[in-house]
Scaffold this motif. Structure first.
Motif, short mmCIF file in Angstrom:
data_model
loop_
_atom_site.label_atom_id
_atom_site.label_comp_id
_atom_site.label_asym_id
_atom_site.label_seq_id
_atom_site.Cartn_x
_atom_site.Cartn_y
_atom_site.Cartn_z
N LEU A 172 0.82 -1.21 0.00
CA LEU A 172 0.00 0.00 0.00
C LEU A 172 0.85 1.26 0.00
CD1 LEU A 172 -2.92 -0.93 2.41
CD2 LEU A 172 -2.98 -0.72 -0.07
N CYS A 173 1.98 1.19 0.67
CA CYS A 173 2.88 2.34 0.71
C CYS A 173 3.43 2.63 -0.69
CB CYS A 173 4.01 2.05 1.69
SG CYS A 173 4.87 3.50 2.22
N GLY A 174 3.90 1.60 -1.36
CA GLY A 174 4.40 1.78 -2.71
C GLY A 174 3.31 2.26 -3.66
N SER B 108 0.71 4.03 -2.87
CA SER B 108 0.43 5.44 -2.55
C SER B 108 1.46 6.35 -3.20
CB SER B 108 0.46 5.65 -1.04
OG SER B 108 -0.52 4.88 -0.42
N TRP B 109 2.72 5.97 -3.12
CA TRP B 109 3.80 6.76 -3.71
C TRP B 109 3.63 6.84 -5.22
CZ3 TRP B 109 9.59 4.95 -3.11
CH2 TRP B 109 10.46 5.95 -3.55
N ILE B 110 3.38 5.73 -5.85
CA ILE B 110 3.20 5.69 -7.30
C ILE B 110 1.97 6.50 -7.70
CG2 ILE B 110 2.67 4.18 -9.25
CD1 ILE B 110 4.26 2.00 -7.67
N GLY B 111 0.89 6.33 -6.95
CA GLY B 111 -0.34 7.05 -7.26
C GLY B 111 -0.18 8.56 -7.13
N ALA B 112 0.55 9.00 -6.12
CA ALA B 112 0.78 10.44 -5.95
C ALA B 112 1.58 11.00 -7.12
CB ALA B 112 1.49 10.70 -4.62
N GLY C 131 6.65 10.47 -0.72
CA GLY C 131 7.71 9.60 -1.23
C GLY C 131 8.78 9.30 -0.21
N LEU C 132 9.18 10.30 0.56
CA LEU C 132 10.22 10.08 1.58
C LEU C 132 9.73 9.12 2.65
CD1 LEU C 132 11.59 13.72 1.90
CD2 LEU C 132 12.81 11.73 0.99
N GLY C 133 8.49 9.27 3.07
CA GLY C 133 7.94 8.34 4.05
C GLY C 133 7.86 6.93 3.52
N THR D 24 7.06 6.34 -11.11
CA THR D 24 5.83 5.61 -11.44
C THR D 24 6.14 4.34 -12.23
OG1 THR D 24 4.59 7.69 -11.47
CG2 THR D 24 3.58 5.80 -12.57
N GLY D 25 7.00 4.44 -13.23
CA GLY D 25 7.34 3.27 -14.04
C GLY D 25 8.07 2.20 -13.25
N ALA D 26 9.11 2.61 -12.53
CA ALA D 26 9.88 1.65 -11.73
C ALA D 26 9.01 1.05 -10.63
CB ALA D 26 11.11 2.32 -11.12
N GLY D 27 8.19 1.87 -10.02
CA GLY D 27 7.31 1.37 -8.96
C GLY D 27 6.27 0.39 -9.46
#
Length: 137
Positions: free
Chosen positions: A2-4, A6-10, A43-45, A121-124
């Protein structure tokens, strides 16, 4: 996961919003000034939490398989680590661009942020798909 996600979605949301606002200078400037630092904090979190949760998942998987992980499994984990390193580098660069974009050329900053957030986004997305494959889904 979920963390990843969230980061990708943002990051993906920023890219889509900035593309939708093309030609509207005041909104794009406001997007860079207010949104990019928030996305960078997300992203930092996530960059701090993803390795911790990944190590927990790795320990669980190793224990479930009697500490005998296949070569394919370890290769996929290695690729995921490299993808996380790429995402971390892109985040580091995005933080610098967001700081520079607050005072400098905002048009150039938005293009660079799109590029760095696109890399995240791509790598994630690839890392998430590999994680799903490892989970057997």
């Amino acid at each position: 996961m979920l963390c990843g996600l969230s980061w990708i979605g943002a990051c993906a949301s920023f890219i889509l919003a900035s593309l939708a606002l093309t030609g509207q200078d005041s909104e794009v400037r406001e997007l860079v000034r207010r949104t990019a630092p928030r996305i960078n904090r997300i992203g930092l979190g996530c960059a701090a939490l993803v390795p911790i949760t990944g190590l927990g998942n790795l320990a669980f998987a190793a224990r479930a398989h009697g500490f005998a992980l296949s070569g394919e499994f370890t290769a996929i984990v290695a690729v995921k680590i490299l993808l996380l390193a790429l995402m971390g580098f892109a985040l580091w660069r995005a933080v610098g661009v967001a700081n520079d974009g607050a005072t400098g050329d905002r048009d150039a900053a938005i293009r660079r942020l799109r590029n760095w957030y696109g890399a995240i986004t791509g790598a994630g997305a690839i890392a998430l798909l590999l994680g799903l494959w490892l989970a057997g889904l």
